[in-house]
Design an enzyme around this catalytic site. Sequence first.
Site, mmCIF file in Angstrom:
data_model
loop_
_atom_site.group_PDB
_atom_site.id
_atom_site.type_symbol
_atom_site.label_atom_id
_atom_site.label_comp_id
_atom_site.label_asym_id
_atom_site.label_seq_id
_atom_site.Cartn_x
_atom_site.Cartn_y
_atom_site.Cartn_z
ATOM 1 N N GLY A 188 27.604 38.673 33.027
ATOM 2 C CA GLY A 188 28.517 39.317 33.971
ATOM 3 C C GLY A 188 27.758 40.069 35.042
ATOM 4 O O GLY A 188 26.627 39.719 35.378
ATOM 5 N N SER A 189 28.402 41.117 35.541
ATOM 6 C CA SER A 189 27.844 41.813 36.709
ATOM 7 C C SER A 189 26.730 42.789 36.323
ATOM 8 O O SER A 189 26.646 43.249 35.179
ATOM 9 C CB SER A 189 28.954 42.570 37.429
ATOM 10 O OG SER A 189 29.384 43.637 36.619
ATOM 11 N N VAL A 192 28.144 46.361 35.108
ATOM 12 C CA VAL A 192 28.532 46.466 33.693
ATOM 13 C C VAL A 192 27.300 46.304 32.791
ATOM 14 O O VAL A 192 27.212 46.939 31.731
ATOM 15 C CB VAL A 192 29.652 45.454 33.350
ATOM 16 C CG1 VAL A 192 29.957 45.467 31.865
ATOM 17 C CG2 VAL A 192 30.914 45.759 34.149
ATOM 18 N N GLU A 210 22.675 38.121 31.191
ATOM 19 C CA GLU A 210 22.761 36.979 32.111
ATOM 20 C C GLU A 210 23.555 37.468 33.313
ATOM 21 O O GLU A 210 24.786 37.543 33.269
ATOM 22 C CB GLU A 210 23.462 35.805 31.417
ATOM 23 C CG GLU A 210 22.676 35.225 30.247
ATOM 24 C CD GLU A 210 21.474 34.393 30.686
ATOM 25 O OE1 GLU A 210 21.449 33.924 31.836
ATOM 26 O OE2 GLU A 210 20.548 34.226 29.874
ATOM 27 N N CYS A 244 27.428 31.787 39.275
ATOM 28 C CA CYS A 244 26.286 32.707 39.387
ATOM 29 C C CYS A 244 25.090 32.036 40.038
ATOM 30 O O CYS A 244 24.237 32.703 40.592
ATOM 31 C CB CYS A 244 25.923 33.236 38.015
ATOM 32 S SG CYS A 244 25.689 31.928 36.819
HETATM 33 P P1 NAD Z 1 32.164 41.695 34.664
HETATM 34 O O1 NAD Z 1 30.942 42.403 34.402
HETATM 35 O O2 NAD Z 1 33.245 42.341 35.433
HETATM 36 O O3 NAD Z 1 32.850 41.222 33.297
HETATM 37 C C1 NAD Z 1 32.160 40.526 32.291
HETATM 38 C C2 NAD Z 1 32.587 41.039 30.939
HETATM 39 O O4 NAD Z 1 32.351 42.422 30.872
HETATM 40 C C3 NAD Z 1 34.067 40.844 30.622
HETATM 41 O O5 NAD Z 1 34.187 40.340 29.316
HETATM 42 C C4 NAD Z 1 34.645 42.215 30.751
HETATM 43 O O6 NAD Z 1 35.733 42.442 29.889
HETATM 44 C C5 NAD Z 1 33.500 43.096 30.371
HETATM 45 N N1 NAD Z 1 33.580 44.401 30.995
HETATM 46 C C6 NAD Z 1 34.076 44.700 32.219
HETATM 47 N N2 NAD Z 1 33.968 46.013 32.455
HETATM 48 C C7 NAD Z 1 33.396 46.572 31.367
HETATM 49 C C8 NAD Z 1 33.018 47.903 31.005
HETATM 50 N N3 NAD Z 1 33.209 48.922 31.820
HETATM 51 N N4 NAD Z 1 32.447 48.089 29.803
HETATM 52 C C9 NAD Z 1 32.224 47.059 28.978
HETATM 53 N N5 NAD Z 1 32.574 45.785 29.258
HETATM 54 C C10 NAD Z 1 33.148 45.532 30.424
HETATM 55 O O7 NAD Z 1 31.610 40.411 35.339
HETATM 56 P P2 NAD Z 1 32.443 39.322 35.980
HETATM 57 O O8 NAD Z 1 33.118 39.839 37.209
HETATM 58 O O9 NAD Z 1 33.265 38.720 34.915
HETATM 59 O O10 NAD Z 1 31.311 38.272 36.408
HETATM 60 C C11 NAD Z 1 30.764 38.267 37.705
HETATM 61 C C12 NAD Z 1 29.281 38.522 37.690
HETATM 62 O O11 NAD Z 1 28.677 37.854 36.605
HETATM 63 C C13 NAD Z 1 28.567 38.016 38.911
HETATM 64 O O12 NAD Z 1 27.591 38.946 39.304
HETATM 65 C C14 NAD Z 1 27.897 36.744 38.439
HETATM 66 O O13 NAD Z 1 26.767 36.374 39.165
HETATM 67 C C15 NAD Z 1 27.573 37.099 37.044
HETATM 68 N N6 NAD Z 1 27.478 35.900 36.238
HETATM 69 C C16 NAD Z 1 26.263 35.565 35.732
HETATM 70 C C17 NAD Z 1 26.132 34.402 34.988
HETATM 71 C C18 NAD Z 1 24.829 33.990 34.397
HETATM 72 O O14 NAD Z 1 24.825 33.088 33.567
HETATM 73 N N7 NAD Z 1 23.693 34.598 34.739
HETATM 74 C C19 NAD Z 1 27.240 33.606 34.773
HETATM 75 C C20 NAD Z 1 28.450 33.999 35.300
HETATM 76 C C21 NAD Z 1 28.568 35.149 36.013
#
Ligand code: NAD
Length: 455
Positions: A188-189, A192, A210, A244
């Site tokens: 994810g981001s 987070v 990741e 991503c």
């Molecule tokens: P996100 O961080 O918003 O969410 C990902 C996960 O984190 C979700 O399951 C969500 O419920 C959880 N989450 C959200 N807020 C949280 C908090 N405060 N505390 C704990 N958990 C929390 O990310 P996103 O918007 O779903 O994904 C987008 C980002 O992810 C982009 O930056 C993208 O580049 C990256 N990404 C990376 C890969 C990779 O393989 N490297 C793949 C996909 C996405």
Amino acid sequence: METQSQVVDRLRSVFRSGITIPVEFRLTQLNKLMSMIQENEEQILKALHEDLAKPKFEAIMSEVDIVVNELYFAITNLTSWIQPEYVSKNLATKLDDCFVRREPLGVVLIIGPWNYPLHLLLLPLVSAIAAGNCAVIKPSEVSAHTDRLMAELIPKYLSQDCYTVVRGAAEETTTLLLNRFDHIFYTGSQTVARIIMRAASVHLTPVTLELGGKCPCFIYGRVDIVAAARRLVWSKYFNAGQSCVAPDYVLCSPDTRDALLPALRQTLEEFYSKEPQTSPDMSRIVSPRHWTRLMELLTRSAGKVVVGGESDREDKYIAPTVLVNVAEDDALMAEEIFGPILPILTVESLEEGIALINRQEKPLALYVFSDESSVVNTVLEKTSSGGFCSNDGIIHMCLPTLPFGGVGTSGYGSYHGRWGFETFSHRRACMLRGWALERLNSLRYPPYTETKLSW
Ligand code: NAD
């Protein structure tokens, strides 16, 4: 209803029972996961369409098949992966058995994102199962239909004693993170990711992160401009740019930009028609919130829109968009775009392009389009990124023999194929000794006489 900490405690005692250790158990679970995907493909495709309007072709390629291939690869290779790895020895250990043993870590937590909600949740799960762990699986609440479907299907197919889906958003995940896990695998981001790492530090839990970043596509020197436009458009607008590893921005000379623009227009029309909003092959932005973020970025940019720019909030639609005259300090360059908006920046030389890339954080992927191998090699040598691919985009992540992961702020650790198995395994250093050569051993025991020192 079990609380989250009861779930973790239950999984831990199941793990301690040793049930996940035999290779037969792991293979059975992997085969069941394969059946889950194959028997429910229609439902999966429907959920992905409801979440992101994913075209069936893209969903099969980048969600279903990639998981099936990973499963097939793990099932085929697991028996060899788990073999002890004998290491070379020195004189003092000649009579010993010295090897590395792969052991499961215990109870792991897998937190998935919404952009490839099946693939990015199940690929790490394949590795976690293969390595013999129990797992808590937390899908993204943003891709609500796939989230619900995973919570319904996983317990029907996998051992409920060993693998549990926990659903929820930030609040529930925050509570979940209070528990002690043996590894946390987060996709994810970066924002987070910092929360995850802080929570993990309380228990000294290792993490794999990741993440994302701004993946450049540097087009330089002699290049087949038509093929470059096709590969760029495909990798950028796949899943409406919500990948991503999508090319985030293009770097090229002014001459290349002038040649590229008509080729991009023609390719976009060929792929998505003159009215991309009516094309079944163009995904939608995942939520109104994400749509607003992208439209704000577009509004704040000082660049000039030369293709696309149209949008429809109700439909969560943003047209495939290209901008020129984008400066390095533009709003579009300040954060990962993660949508169907492509800025083109111009540079005058190879060195200038490399310097610009190196002023940014290290990206998850770096793309170079050029017929000249010296250009490709120079960029490869003088930059750093999670992955690297010349003359194409995204595709390098489909090969399970290559590790997938970031470097610097684009991530920490890697997975896919054996790399994922290693991520979820502890490499235990083992030396099995007998009682022989005790006279030789006495050389290292006190008293440390002058004679011993002279040895
Ligand atoms: P996100 O961080 O918003 O969410 C990902 C996960 O984190 C979700 O399951 C969500 O419920 C959880 N989450 C959200 N807020 C949280 C908090 N405060 N505390 C704990 N958990 C929390 O990310 P996103 O918007 O779903 O994904 C987008 C980002 O992810 C982009 O930056 C993208 O580049 C990256 N990404 C990376 C890969 C990779 O393989 N490297 C793949 C996909 C996405």
